[in-house]
Design a protein around this motif. Sequence first.
Motif, PDB file in Angstrom:
ATOM      1  N   CYS A 327       0.798  -1.228   0.000  1.00  0.00           N
ATOM      2  CA  CYS A 327       0.000   0.000   0.000  1.00  0.00           C
ATOM      3  C   CYS A 327       0.831   1.279   0.000  1.00  0.00           C
ATOM      4  O   CYS A 327       0.302   2.360   0.275  1.00  0.00           O
ATOM      5  N   LYS A 328       2.104   1.168  -0.326  1.00  0.00           N
ATOM      6  CA  LYS A 328       2.916   2.371  -0.477  1.00  0.00           C
ATOM      7  C   LYS A 328       2.692   2.948  -1.876  1.00  0.00           C
ATOM      8  O   LYS A 328       1.932   2.417  -2.676  1.00  0.00           O
ATOM      9  N   SER A 329       3.371   4.039  -2.190  1.00  0.00           N
ATOM     10  CA  SER A 329       3.219   4.661  -3.507  1.00  0.00           C
ATOM     11  C   SER A 329       3.699   3.710  -4.598  1.00  0.00           C
ATOM     12  O   SER A 329       4.442   2.760  -4.337  1.00  0.00           O
ATOM     13  N   MET A 330       3.293   3.980  -5.829  1.00  0.00           N
ATOM     14  CA  MET A 330       3.699   3.116  -6.937  1.00  0.00           C
ATOM     15  C   MET A 330       5.206   3.180  -7.145  1.00  0.00           C
ATOM     16  O   MET A 330       5.830   2.192  -7.541  1.00  0.00           O
ATOM     17  N   ASN A 331       5.809   4.329  -6.878  1.00  0.00           N
ATOM     18  CA  ASN A 331       7.262   4.433  -6.943  1.00  0.00           C
ATOM     19  C   ASN A 331       7.917   3.462  -5.978  1.00  0.00           C
ATOM     20  O   ASN A 331       8.852   2.738  -6.328  1.00  0.00           O
ATOM     21  N   HIS A 332       7.442   3.472  -4.749  1.00  0.00           N
ATOM     22  CA  HIS A 332       7.991   2.601  -3.704  1.00  0.00           C
ATOM     23  C   HIS A 332       7.804   1.137  -4.097  1.00  0.00           C
ATOM     24  O   HIS A 332       8.736   0.330  -3.989  1.00  0.00           O
ATOM     25  N   TYR A 333       6.610   0.791  -4.547  1.00  0.00           N
ATOM     26  CA  TYR A 333       6.330  -0.590  -4.933  1.00  0.00           C
ATOM     27  C   TYR A 333       7.289  -1.076  -6.018  1.00  0.00           C
ATOM     28  O   TYR A 333       7.892  -2.152  -5.913  1.00  0.00           O
ATOM     29  N   LEU A 334       7.454  -0.265  -7.051  1.00  0.00           N
ATOM     30  CA  LEU A 334       8.275  -0.691  -8.181  1.00  0.00           C
ATOM     31  C   LEU A 334       9.748  -0.764  -7.805  1.00  0.00           C
ATOM     32  O   LEU A 334      10.472  -1.661  -8.251  1.00  0.00           O
ATOM     33  N   TRP A 335      10.206   0.156  -6.980  1.00  0.00           N
ATOM     34  CA  TRP A 335      11.605   0.154  -6.538  1.00  0.00           C
ATOM     35  C   TRP A 335      11.916  -1.121  -5.756  1.00  0.00           C
ATOM     36  O   TRP A 335      12.990  -1.717  -5.927  1.00  0.00           O
ATOM     37  N   LEU A 347      20.777 -14.562  -8.979  1.00  0.00           N
ATOM     38  CA  LEU A 347      20.891 -15.936  -8.467  1.00  0.00           C
ATOM     39  C   LEU A 347      20.471 -16.984  -9.491  1.00  0.00           C
ATOM     40  O   LEU A 347      20.513 -18.181  -9.204  1.00  0.00           O
ATOM     41  N   ASN A 348      20.045 -16.512 -10.676  1.00  0.00           N
ATOM     42  CA  ASN A 348      19.574 -17.420 -11.733  1.00  0.00           C
ATOM     43  C   ASN A 348      18.404 -18.266 -11.235  1.00  0.00           C
ATOM     44  O   ASN A 348      18.359 -19.480 -11.430  1.00  0.00           O
ATOM     45  N   ARG A 349      17.437 -17.597 -10.605  1.00  0.00           N
ATOM     46  CA  ARG A 349      16.257 -18.265 -10.069  1.00  0.00           C
ATOM     47  C   ARG A 349      14.998 -17.611 -10.640  1.00  0.00           C
ATOM     48  O   ARG A 349      15.013 -16.464 -11.096  1.00  0.00           O
ATOM     49  N   THR A 350      13.909 -18.361 -10.594  1.00  0.00           N
ATOM     50  CA  THR A 350      12.604 -17.845 -11.007  1.00  0.00           C
ATOM     51  C   THR A 350      11.996 -17.060  -9.857  1.00  0.00           C
ATOM     52  O   THR A 350      11.934 -17.556  -8.724  1.00  0.00           O
ATOM     53  N   LEU A 351      11.539 -15.848 -10.132  1.00  0.00           N
ATOM     54  CA  LEU A 351      10.911 -15.044  -9.086  1.00  0.00           C
ATOM     55  C   LEU A 351       9.444 -15.422  -8.956  1.00  0.00           C
ATOM     56  O   LEU A 351       8.701 -15.437  -9.939  1.00  0.00           O
ATOM     57  N   ILE A 352       9.036 -15.716  -7.755  1.00  0.00           N
ATOM     58  CA  ILE A 352       7.627 -15.984  -7.456  1.00  0.00           C
ATOM     59  C   ILE A 352       7.006 -14.662  -7.033  1.00  0.00           C
ATOM     60  O   ILE A 352       7.371 -14.095  -6.006  1.00  0.00           O
ATOM     61  N   MET A 353       6.090 -14.152  -7.832  1.00  0.00           N
ATOM     62  CA  MET A 353       5.566 -12.812  -7.579  1.00  0.00           C
ATOM     63  C   MET A 353       4.075 -12.825  -7.265  1.00  0.00           C
ATOM     64  O   MET A 353       3.318 -13.636  -7.803  1.00  0.00           O
ATOM     65  N   ASP A 354       3.702 -11.938  -6.373  1.00  0.00           N
ATOM     66  CA  ASP A 354       2.300 -11.722  -6.036  1.00  0.00           C
ATOM     67  C   ASP A 354       1.747 -10.685  -7.010  1.00  0.00           C
ATOM     68  O   ASP A 354       2.153  -9.523  -7.001  1.00  0.00           O
ATOM     69  N   LEU A 355       0.813 -11.109  -7.856  1.00  0.00           N
ATOM     70  CA  LEU A 355       0.274 -10.212  -8.874  1.00  0.00           C
ATOM     71  C   LEU A 355      -0.754  -9.230  -8.314  1.00  0.00           C
ATOM     72  O   LEU A 355      -1.179  -8.315  -9.014  1.00  0.00           O
ATOM     73  N   THR A 356      -1.156  -9.415  -7.064  1.00  0.00           N
ATOM     74  CA  THR A 356      -2.111  -8.471  -6.478  1.00  0.00           C
ATOM     75  C   THR A 356      -1.366  -7.256  -5.934  1.00  0.00           C
ATOM     76  O   THR A 356      -0.294  -7.374  -5.352  1.00  0.00           O
ATOM     77  N   ILE A 357      -1.945  -6.104  -6.142  1.00  0.00           N
ATOM     78  CA  ILE A 357      -1.351  -4.842  -5.709  1.00  0.00           C
ATOM     79  C   ILE A 357      -2.335  -4.114  -4.809  1.00  0.00           C
ATOM     80  O   ILE A 357      -3.541  -4.129  -5.050  1.00  0.00           O
ATOM     81  N   CYS A 358      -1.800  -3.471  -3.768  1.00  0.00           N
ATOM     82  CA  CYS A 358      -2.616  -2.585  -2.935  1.00  0.00           C
ATOM     83  C   CYS A 358      -2.397  -1.162  -3.429  1.00  0.00           C
ATOM     84  O   CYS A 358      -1.272  -0.662  -3.410  1.00  0.00           O
ATOM     85  N   LEU A 359      -3.458  -0.528  -3.897  1.00  0.00           N
ATOM     86  CA  LEU A 359      -3.360   0.830  -4.444  1.00  0.00           C
ATOM     87  C   LEU A 359      -3.355   1.841  -3.307  1.00  0.00           C
ATOM     88  O   LEU A 359      -4.247   1.857  -2.464  1.00  0.00           O
ATOM     89  N   ASN A 360      -2.344   2.691  -3.293  1.00  0.00           N
ATOM     90  CA  ASN A 360      -2.226   3.701  -2.254  1.00  0.00           C
ATOM     91  C   ASN A 360      -3.392   4.683  -2.317  1.00  0.00           C
ATOM     92  O   ASN A 360      -3.925   4.987  -3.388  1.00  0.00           O
ATOM     93  N   SER A 361      -3.767   5.226  -1.172  1.00  0.00           N
ATOM     94  CA  SER A 361      -4.933   6.115  -1.079  1.00  0.00           C
ATOM     95  C   SER A 361      -4.796   7.360  -1.948  1.00  0.00           C
ATOM     96  O   SER A 361      -5.803   7.958  -2.328  1.00  0.00           O
ATOM     97  N   MET A 362      -3.554   7.782  -2.278  1.00  0.00           N
ATOM     98  CA  MET A 362      -3.387   8.988  -3.085  1.00  0.00           C
ATOM     99  C   MET A 362      -3.967   8.819  -4.489  1.00  0.00           C
ATOM    100  O   MET A 362      -4.266   9.797  -5.167  1.00  0.00           O
ATOM    101  N   TYR A 363      -4.128   7.561  -4.932  1.00  0.00           N
ATOM    102  CA  TYR A 363      -4.678   7.307  -6.263  1.00  0.00           C
ATOM    103  C   TYR A 363      -6.140   6.868  -6.208  1.00  0.00           C
ATOM    104  O   TYR A 363      -6.743   6.616  -7.242  1.00  0.00           O
ATOM    105  N   SER A 364      -6.707   6.761  -5.022  1.00  0.00           N
ATOM    106  CA  SER A 364      -8.044   6.183  -4.861  1.00  0.00           C
ATOM    107  C   SER A 364      -9.119   7.264  -4.794  1.00  0.00           C
ATOM    108  O   SER A 364      -8.945   8.301  -4.138  1.00  0.00           O
ATOM    109  N   SER A 365     -10.245   6.995  -5.441  1.00  0.00           N
ATOM    110  CA  SER A 365     -11.381   7.922  -5.364  1.00  0.00           C
ATOM    111  C   SER A 365     -12.020   7.882  -3.986  1.00  0.00           C
ATOM    112  O   SER A 365     -12.746   8.805  -3.600  1.00  0.00           O
TER     113      SER A 365
END
Length: 622
Positions: A327-335, A347-365
């Motif tokens: 739930c941090k800013s999109m900048n923070h998330y991507l960094w 490490l030559n490994r496959t990254l297991i990623m969580d595709l769900t994102i929490c949208l920070n309140s600054m972008y929310s209606s």
Amino acid sequence: MPVSFLDPKRLRSVSWFLHFSHLGYLIFLLMAYRFPFNFLEYCGSFATRTRMLGRSRLSRAGSFRPENLGQNALAVIGNLCFTLFVLGVLIFTIIAATYEPEDPLFHPSTKITTFLTSTSNATFISDNTVVKTGEDFMAANQTAFATFINITDVDKSSDNSGDQSGSTPEMNTENCEGPIDCKDPEVFHLMMRKAIEYFKDIHFYRFGKAVPGAEVSTCDMAWRFRPKEGKTAAFYKDYRRFVISRTENCTISVEHIGEYHSGVNARKRKKKNERAGFEKTATKQDAGLSLLPVVGEAVNDSLPVVESEKSFSGGRYLIYSGGGDRCKSMNHYLWSFLCALGEAQFLNRTLIMDLTICLNSMYSSLNQDEEGKDFRFYFDFEHLNEAASVLDQAQFWDDWNKWQKKDGLSLHLVEDFRVTPMKLLEVKDTLIMRKFGSVEPDNYWYRVCEGETESVVQRPWHLIWKSRRLMDIVSAIASRLNWDYDAVHVERGQKARNKDLWPNLATDTSPDVLLTTLADKIEDGRNVYIATNEPDTSFFDPLKDKYTTHFLDEYKYLWDENSEWYSETTKLNKGTPVEFDGYMRISVDTEVFLRGKKQVETFNDLTNDCRDGINTCNTAAS
């Protein structure tokens, strides 16, 4: 208190002493080399020189004889030049000793973070609104983009196809009846010529084959293009419907070209080995162009799956769990995300990623954090999946639970971010899990990439592109303006109301002042796209006296319930409609602004106020 030898002031004094010691030694050597007499003797005895003073004066009198004047003049000029040289060395040494430039190589990670994730000049809420992604760091090589299709290329192709026996049937009364044959080379070349003539502000790089449209007198055709004055390293795809008429003597002509993406029958994605309808021969300079994003192509962001139990058990994986990045800013998330992705590649490994994102309140209606957003709403997952090794977290745990005990798959747990990726190179376990605690900021993912790791693990910016669905909306807006418009960013909102930090902003962005300011920047009668956070766009009505103004909400049909974006994101979201949220609006608004032929920015062109408030201009520039 005793002064430490490492005290900065003492170190600077020592530095000055060393600089001038070396300078004195240098001048001593230069003087000894310059003068022909014994310099050491000259400096050795002042008393001896005093006793000889009278005698030297008498000897010098002879040096002013007429036959010696030329030689003396040369000697004086030589000594003067040498003196100027010594003074130059002295001045340069003083400057070198006192100048202390800011070395970017020694910036802390926070400064590097600010640089890489700094936003565009079109900021709307704060400087953390729109992140830069891989395509923003690509240089647009204009030389490589120079091999576009000209109308003369089409004419040559038409002549060559006409010379081939049997390529075009002989025109007679029978051929003039029935539906238009879109596969007829004459029809295809006519459509290409009309497209090049009609769309004067874009360059064409590939035409797809013409296919039948919805009516017997229509043909659909797709093409790849770039705006002539494009600043971004990307291609665009459009497909339109052509209405073709035919006279009694079989003469064909194009009556009408449809709107952006109207030729839906030509949308089909070209297969890898399939030949395009018409394309110039690729050159060596064009080799890297295939790696660029193509906005407008059909998006395939389906989740990757592991082919078999054997394939899963033979893989090596990395996962980040927990942490304070949610739930941090999109900048923070991507960094933080790019830190994890960079470590996985290291490490030559496959990254297991969580595709769900929490949208920070600054972008929310709703002005509150919103869970349940999808990574694919904002970024190009298809490109990431093709260019890197990633798996969806939910799918991974399903497979792990099925095969972990059976195949003896092991897990290596890391609970301290100070354990560097370099120390994990020798780990043989199937899964490395980095688990982060609850204490901020030590539980931020990006802490893994700080310190000595910064120079080893590189964040793979080239793997993250903006969502092509959002960029397609940008392309649609620019296309409706024929890629021939200027853009103005007008920041108002909270900043305009805060007179303490931005004393002139409200006045400088008022309609009357805008008209005066823009008079010298944008010609009368131009299409002007205004990117702004001013909710009431009628505020800018006075500008309509000189310009044709356009705003984001003018194109809301591109994301409403009848739009292609709405249907595709709803399907992606398992049937639940997706809101076109604040981040999406800001992203599209900014990207349309950046594609204007002229770009007028709030804090560079409209006002002298600083972007971050009073007395911060120099700080922002550093």
